[in-house]
Design an enzyme around this catalytic site. Structure first.
Site, PDB file in Angstrom:
ATOM      1  N   LYS A  22       3.201  66.776  36.087  1.00 60.79           N
ATOM      2  CA  LYS A  22       2.547  65.455  36.284  1.00 60.79           C
ATOM      3  C   LYS A  22       1.084  65.677  36.632  1.00 60.79           C
ATOM      4  CE  LYS A  22       2.851  63.371  40.439  1.00 60.79           C
ATOM      5  NZ  LYS A  22       1.546  63.066  41.071  1.00 60.79           N
ATOM      6  N   ASN A  23       0.816  66.632  37.525  1.00 62.86           N
ATOM      7  CA  ASN A  23      -0.541  66.804  38.045  1.00 62.86           C
ATOM      8  C   ASN A  23      -1.460  67.555  37.095  1.00 62.86           C
ATOM      9  OD1 ASN A  23       0.277  65.350  40.207  1.00 62.86           O
ATOM     10  ND2 ASN A  23       0.515  67.086  41.585  1.00 62.86           N
ATOM     11  N   ARG A  92      -3.244  55.458  42.443  1.00 56.73           N
ATOM     12  CA  ARG A  92      -4.500  55.745  43.120  1.00 56.73           C
ATOM     13  C   ARG A  92      -5.202  56.967  42.503  1.00 56.73           C
ATOM     14  NH1 ARG A  92      -5.372  59.668  45.390  1.00 56.73           N
ATOM     15  NH2 ARG A  92      -7.251  58.836  46.396  1.00 56.73           N
ATOM     16  N   CYS A 116      -2.856  55.906  50.736  1.00 60.93           N
ATOM     17  CA  CYS A 116      -1.466  55.763  50.265  1.00 60.93           C
ATOM     18  C   CYS A 116      -0.570  56.219  51.419  1.00 60.93           C
ATOM     19  CB  CYS A 116      -1.232  56.605  49.015  1.00 60.93           C
ATOM     20  SG  CYS A 116      -1.167  58.364  49.360  1.00 60.93           S
ATOM     21  N   ARG A 121      -6.772  59.411  51.828  1.00 62.39           N
ATOM     22  CA  ARG A 121      -7.159  59.838  50.480  1.00 62.39           C
ATOM     23  C   ARG A 121      -8.614  59.450  50.149  1.00 62.39           C
ATOM     24  NH1 ARG A 121      -2.305  60.769  47.706  1.00 62.39           N
ATOM     25  NH2 ARG A 121      -3.482  62.195  46.380  1.00 62.39           N
ATOM     26  N   PRO A 122      -9.592  59.843  50.955  1.00 61.09           N
ATOM     27  CA  PRO A 122     -10.987  59.498  50.646  1.00 61.09           C
ATOM     28  C   PRO A 122     -11.415  60.104  49.309  1.00 61.09           C
ATOM     29  CG  PRO A 122     -10.890  61.211  52.309  1.00 61.09           C
ATOM     30  CD  PRO A 122      -9.481  60.734  52.116  1.00 61.09           C
ATOM     31  N   ILE A 123     -12.471  59.547  48.710  1.00 64.90           N
ATOM     32  CA  ILE A 123     -12.992  60.095  47.443  1.00 64.90           C
ATOM     33  C   ILE A 123     -14.479  60.425  47.557  1.00 64.90           C
ATOM     34  CG2 ILE A 123     -11.262  58.954  45.976  1.00 64.90           C
ATOM     35  CD1 ILE A 123     -13.445  56.872  45.280  1.00 64.90           C
ATOM     36  N   LEU A 125     -15.983  63.174  48.046  1.00 72.65           N
ATOM     37  CA  LEU A 125     -16.387  64.380  47.296  1.00 72.65           C
ATOM     38  C   LEU A 125     -16.585  64.054  45.815  1.00 72.65           C
ATOM     39  CD1 LEU A 125     -14.009  67.019  48.935  1.00 72.65           C
ATOM     40  CD2 LEU A 125     -16.394  66.515  49.519  1.00 72.65           C
ATOM     41  N   ASP A 306       2.828  69.621  48.335  1.00 74.56           N
ATOM     42  CA  ASP A 306       3.811  68.761  47.650  1.00 74.56           C
ATOM     43  C   ASP A 306       5.237  69.269  47.793  1.00 74.56           C
ATOM     44  OD1 ASP A 306       1.568  68.084  44.853  1.00 74.56           O
ATOM     45  OD2 ASP A 306       1.658  67.328  46.907  1.00 74.56           O
ATOM     46  N   ILE A 328      -2.996  69.821  54.712  1.00 73.76           N
ATOM     47  CA  ILE A 328      -3.739  69.144  53.646  1.00 73.76           C
ATOM     48  C   ILE A 328      -3.854  67.644  53.884  1.00 73.76           C
ATOM     49  CG2 ILE A 328      -3.885  68.737  51.158  1.00 73.76           C
ATOM     50  CD1 ILE A 328      -4.228  71.683  51.914  1.00 73.76           C
ATOM     51  N   ARG A 398       7.857  58.308  40.006  1.00 77.12           N
ATOM     52  CA  ARG A 398       6.450  58.625  39.719  1.00 77.12           C
ATOM     53  C   ARG A 398       6.286  60.091  39.343  1.00 77.12           C
ATOM     54  NH1 ARG A 398       3.270  58.369  44.336  1.00 77.12           N
ATOM     55  NH2 ARG A 398       1.767  59.271  42.904  1.00 77.12           N
TER      56      ARG A 398
HETATM   57  C1  EPZ Z   1      -3.841  66.280  44.090  1.00 77.46           C
HETATM   58  O1  EPZ Z   1      -4.237  65.158  44.849  1.00 77.46           O
HETATM   59  C2  EPZ Z   1      -2.413  66.000  43.668  1.00 77.46           C
HETATM   60  N1  EPZ Z   1      -2.359  64.801  42.849  1.00 77.46           N
HETATM   61  C3  EPZ Z   1      -1.542  65.818  44.920  1.00 77.46           C
HETATM   62  O2  EPZ Z   1      -0.203  65.641  44.479  1.00 77.46           O
HETATM   63  C4  EPZ Z   1      -1.621  67.088  45.754  1.00 77.46           C
HETATM   64  O3  EPZ Z   1      -0.876  66.900  46.936  1.00 77.46           O
HETATM   65  C5  EPZ Z   1      -3.085  67.380  46.114  1.00 77.46           C
HETATM   66  O4  EPZ Z   1      -3.861  67.467  44.903  1.00 77.46           O
HETATM   67  C6  EPZ Z   1      -3.233  68.679  46.881  1.00 77.46           C
HETATM   68  O5  EPZ Z   1      -2.716  69.719  46.132  1.00 77.46           O
HETATM   69  C7  EPZ Z   1      -2.668  64.896  41.538  1.00 77.46           C
HETATM   70  O6  EPZ Z   1      -3.013  65.948  41.047  1.00 77.46           O
HETATM   71  C8  EPZ Z   1      -2.540  63.640  40.723  1.00 77.46           C
HETATM   72  P1  EPZ Z   1      -7.171  66.675  47.064  1.00 77.46           P
HETATM   73  P2  EPZ Z   1      -5.811  64.982  45.251  1.00 77.46           P
HETATM   74  O7  EPZ Z   1      -8.384  65.974  46.566  1.00 77.46           O
HETATM   75  O8  EPZ Z   1      -6.658  65.469  44.161  1.00 77.46           O
HETATM   76  C9  EPZ Z   1      -9.294  65.482  51.103  1.00 77.46           C
HETATM   77  C10 EPZ Z   1       1.892  64.635  44.400  1.00 77.46           C
HETATM   78  O9  EPZ Z   1       2.798  64.516  45.255  1.00 77.46           O
HETATM   79  N2  EPZ Z   1     -10.328  64.868  50.253  1.00 77.46           N
HETATM   80  O10 EPZ Z   1      -7.024  68.141  46.801  1.00 77.46           O
HETATM   81  O11 EPZ Z   1      -5.985  63.594  45.737  1.00 77.46           O
HETATM   82  C11 EPZ Z   1      -8.012  64.664  51.076  1.00 77.46           C
HETATM   83  O12 EPZ Z   1      -8.070  63.622  52.026  1.00 77.46           O
HETATM   84  C12 EPZ Z   1       0.452  64.391  44.788  1.00 77.46           C
HETATM   85  O13 EPZ Z   1       2.076  64.983  43.212  1.00 77.46           O
HETATM   86  C13 EPZ Z   1     -11.483  64.392  50.848  1.00 77.46           C
HETATM   87  O14 EPZ Z   1     -11.652  64.446  52.061  1.00 77.46           O
HETATM   88  O15 EPZ Z   1      -5.869  65.959  46.493  1.00 77.46           O
HETATM   89  C14 EPZ Z   1      -6.960  65.674  51.429  1.00 77.46           C
HETATM   90  O16 EPZ Z   1      -6.905  65.818  52.834  1.00 77.46           O
HETATM   91  C15 EPZ Z   1       0.296  63.965  46.225  1.00 77.46           C
HETATM   92  N3  EPZ Z   1     -12.430  63.819  50.064  1.00 77.46           N
HETATM   93  C16 EPZ Z   1      -7.496  66.961  50.821  1.00 77.46           C
HETATM   94  O17 EPZ Z   1      -8.895  66.738  50.553  1.00 77.46           O
HETATM   95  C17 EPZ Z   1     -12.282  63.718  48.700  1.00 77.46           C
HETATM   96  O18 EPZ Z   1     -13.199  63.202  48.027  1.00 77.46           O
HETATM   97  C18 EPZ Z   1      -6.815  67.373  49.534  1.00 77.46           C
HETATM   98  O19 EPZ Z   1      -7.020  66.350  48.612  1.00 77.46           O
HETATM   99  C19 EPZ Z   1     -11.092  64.210  48.116  1.00 77.46           C
HETATM  100  C20 EPZ Z   1     -10.127  64.791  48.909  1.00 77.46           C
END
Ligand code: EPZ
Length: 466
Positions: A22-23, A92, A116, A121-123, A125, A306, A328, A398
């Site tokens: 999925k990811n 999201r 969620c 889940r901030p964005i 970055l 995950d 995480i 999902r």
């Molecule tokens: C991806 O989410 C995966 N989703 C998640 O899988 C997975 O848990 C996660 O990576 C970590 O491996 C998909 O690929 C669709 P991150 P993502 O950005 O990209 C912080 C599942 O169950 N952060 O690596 O959203 C954030 O808050 C899902 O399949 C910021 O602070 O994860 C978190 O603490 C759940 N600012 C950490 O980084 C940002 O701009 C990791 O988030 C982005 C992230």
């Protein structure tokens, strides 16, 4: 409302394959919007998140068709630049479309995805990276509008955290930016490498994906290609844990064992016997699992966040006390409270979860709190005595393709019912009718013994094999 109904204590045995990741499929489908041509994506899982991504592509003016596990995207006619709120709310992780839309349309409109079940889940970055690539951002009441009238320009970007999504957005946006982008502290997940493989097959020039430093030399345009998505390492890990909790012997085929590297020592410490080859992993579980002293979730190649919830479910019936630290996401223990209702002994303090193994679990009516937590409750139901009825199945759909069919193929007593209440009532009427038709006297002649099939007779909770 759909439910998944499990009658536990059935040992899982046999072989399964897992669906495409999925990811990996999600960022690759997003990246097809950057391609001025037709992309054929094979081994694309049939999941609700993938359906949401397909809706977004169609909304952007791409022509999308699907046969079984292949999604074909013709983005040559793409004419949109906005992800509608409803689709952002539906999934999201739609934020991963940002880089492709901005790179292709030179503008992008979306709403902030919000948090969620597992965290805020901030964005930030993602947003700052797009600005470093030359886009202008206007934020207003949760609405984000990016413009880059002269297109994007390569930059040196360092992530403060190796965010998977931000890494993906940067690689996608930089693929057709002018000049070179050097990304440091990039995420190293296998899904990043799969995305780069897809884009390079489309004519991109991406080097170092899978390492902490990725170099992208922008190209004018990308042509269509055909790509096969890697197997889902999280699904593979989840099913291995399900086999382990039932004292089972299962093989997961057509996977890339190296992608599950951090799970294997954990399964071994729990007492499982593992055999691996280039494309499969076979697990043989002990009669009683051992505790796993300490597991910390980390960015890849560390233990994947995950898999944390499914692991905690397995450890509820292991001998001894196990500790998990979730590094995480800030609130990824919502399943713990539900596991306690099965009879588990779990305490959570901040990011640390302490699991004291119990002799057995007892099935309950429960609700999936999120995707991976939902499957954790299924794992508890597989181990538990009696019946487990799971609601909130849409969370599980999902990220897992037909989980009840996969588990049933391994011998689990699990099924998806449309309306549990009605089914249970019909079943009890059938049992009552069966008793009336051929009552049987118990040995002491004092009462009629039910002839209902065993799955609906509560098993004796004193004995426990797990
Ligand atoms: C991806 O989410 C995966 N989703 C998640 O899988 C997975 O848990 C996660 O990576 C970590 O491996 C998909 O690929 C669709 P991150 P993502 O950005 O990209 C912080 C599942 O169950 N952060 O690596 O959203 C954030 O808050 C899902 O399949 C910021 O602070 O994860 C978190 O603490 C759940 N600012 C950490 O980084 C940002 O701009 C990791 O988030 C982005 C992230």
């Amino acid at each position: 409302m759909e439910n998944i109904v499990i009658h536990g204590q059935k040992r899982l045995n046999g072989e399964i394959e897992v669906h495409g990741s999925k990811n990996s499929a999600l960022p690759i489908l997003a990246a097809t919007a950057l391609v001025n041509g037709v992309s054929e994506i094979h081994n694309c899982p049939r999941l609700s998140d993938v359906e949401a991504a397909i809706k977004i592509l169609a909304h952007l003016g791409c022509r999308v068709s699907r046969t079984d596990h292949t999604v074909t995207v013709d983005a040559s006619g793409m004419n949109g630049c906005e992800i509608p709120d409803a689709l952002m709310r539906e999934m999201r992780s739609s934020v991963v479309f940002l880089g492709a839309i901005l790179g292709r349309a030179k503008e992008a409109k979306l709403s902030t995805p919000g948090g969620c079940e597992i965290g805020l889940r901030p964005i930030d970055l993602h947003l700052s990276a797009m600005e470093q690539l030359g886009a202008m951002l206007k934020e207003d009441a949760g609405k984000l509008q990016f413009t880059a009238p002269d297109g994007l320009t390569g930059a040196r970007i360092t992530l403060t955290f190796p965010s998977v999504g931000a890494t993906e957005n940067i690689i996608i946006a930089a693929a057709t930016a002018k000049g070179r982008t050097v990304l440091t502290n990039a995420a190293r997940e296998p899904e990043i490498s799969d995305l780069a493989d897809f884009l390079n097959a489309c004519g991109a020039r991406i080097h170092g994906a899978g390492d902490s430093t990725v170099v992208i030399d922008g190209v004018e345009t990308l042509h269509g290609t055909s790509h096969t998505v890697i197997p889902d390492r999280i699904a593979a890990s989840t099913y291995l844990l399900a086999g382990a909790v039932t004292q089972g012997r299962i093989c997961v085929r057509d996977i890339i064992p190296a992608h599950l590297g951090a799970l294997l020592p954990v399964l071994k410490e729990a007492g499982c016997d593992l055999r691996c080859s280039g494309r499969w992993i076979c697990l043989s579980a002990p009669p009683r699992l051992h505790r796993v002293k300490m597991t910390r979730t980390m960015p890849y190649p560390g233990f994947p966040t995950d898999v944390q919830a499914p692991l905690s479910a397995m450890l509820t019936v292991a001998d001894g006390t196990s500790v998990i630290v979730e590094n995480i996401f800030e609130s990824r223990y919502k399943h713990a409270g539900e596991l306690v209702r099965f009879g588990a002994k779990i305490s959570v303090e901040g990011r640390t979860e302490v699991i004291e193994g119990v002799p057995y679990l007892t099935g309950v009516h429960t609700t999936a709190p999120d995707l991976r937590g939902g499957f954790a409750l299924m794992i508890a139901g597989l181990a538990a005595h009696g019946e487990t009825v799971l609601s909130g199945v849409e969370h599980i759909d999902r990220g897992y393709e037909a989980p009840e069919a996969v588990l049933a193929s391994l011998g689990a007593d699990v099924k998806r019912v449309q309306d549990y209440g009605r089914e249970k009532q019909a079943y009890e009427q059938k049992c009552e009718q069966a008793d009336n038709d051929n009552p049987t006297e118990s040995a002491d002649g004092k009462h009629t013994v039910s002839t209902a099939p065993p799955e609906y007779i509560e098993t004796d909770n004193t004995a426990h094999g797990a």
